[in-house]
Design a protein around this motif. Sequence first.
Motif, short mmCIF file in Angstrom:
data_model
loop_
_atom_site.label_atom_id
_atom_site.label_comp_id
_atom_site.label_asym_id
_atom_site.label_seq_id
_atom_site.Cartn_x
_atom_site.Cartn_y
_atom_site.Cartn_z
N THR A 67 22.62 3.51 -19.28
CA THR A 67 24.01 3.13 -19.01
C THR A 67 24.98 4.19 -19.53
O THR A 67 25.95 4.55 -18.85
N HIS A 123 16.46 9.87 -14.34
CA HIS A 123 16.66 10.04 -15.77
C HIS A 123 15.29 10.03 -16.43
O HIS A 123 14.37 9.34 -15.98
N ASP A 151 24.72 7.31 -17.25
CA ASP A 151 25.26 6.97 -15.93
C ASP A 151 26.79 6.96 -15.96
O ASP A 151 27.45 7.53 -15.09
N PRO A 171 18.71 6.57 -11.31
CA PRO A 171 20.12 6.52 -11.74
C PRO A 171 20.84 5.36 -11.08
O PRO A 171 20.28 4.66 -10.22
N ALA A 172 22.09 5.17 -11.46
CA ALA A 172 22.94 4.18 -10.80
C ALA A 172 23.08 4.54 -9.32
O ALA A 172 23.01 5.72 -8.95
#
Length: 275
Positions: free
Chosen positions: A140, A36, A143, A25-26
């Motif tokens: 994206t 993810h 996130d 993930p971010a």
Amino acid sequence: MRRIPSGILNEPVARTKFTLTRHPPAPELRDFVEHHWVLRWNLTESHEQHVLPNLSVHVTFFPGACGVYGPAHELFTHRLSGRVHGIGARIRPGCFRPFLDAPVRTLADRAEDVTKIFGPAAAVAEKSVRNAETDEEMITAIDNLLIARARPIPHASRVAAEAVETIAADPGITKVAELAAALGLSIRAVQRLFAEHVGTTPKWAIRIYRLNEAARLLGAPDAPDYAELATRLGYSDQPHFIRDFRAVTGAPPAEYARSARRLMSCTPDGAKTGI
């Protein structure tokens, strides 16, 4: 070694039906999200995929399955057909409470529409995932959704996450009393912690790690001796192990192992997998 139960049953066949890739993930979400996972399949004939229960909450975006799935006690079955892509976020056990205005036990064994928890922004994320052409676009979208809703992780959630990590790292923990001792807490305190932040009992958490490990070993080319495996997993006797395994997978260990070997022998060499 830390264990993360994937729970995919009949993995040799699964590898020929879909690709599964995992992505970090971010940075802002690394305390919350284990990874993810992106699934893609393109099937002319439908396929039923079974997955063992685990302790994580999953936030998913797939056609007909945009939801928040709580920790489960039963086998999960999903029918795959057509050409589909989607993404899910696997939340670290113990760390979904900041996203939820209720104890995590309220999500156990059920799914909630993703918009009920994340609001209108979830519909935007769903559209972005549906129209995405790359994994990065899907990552994206999910996130951004989670970052917008994330709050500081409370101390109790961090303790709950540590408790699950303790189980994952130490197969020798087979009783709640042993987990409580490792954490320096009372048994009752551990039970309350799990109900509020994990969504299951600590007894079930220990059991699901054991049963995921059993399924992995029984699905190997050389299945272990069942009595030895029961002892290794901390069961006092083989019948107890067989009952637990059948209750979750639907088959006793011997039948599961035979089926896994038979499926492996029928699987084409070189089948692609992202697992």
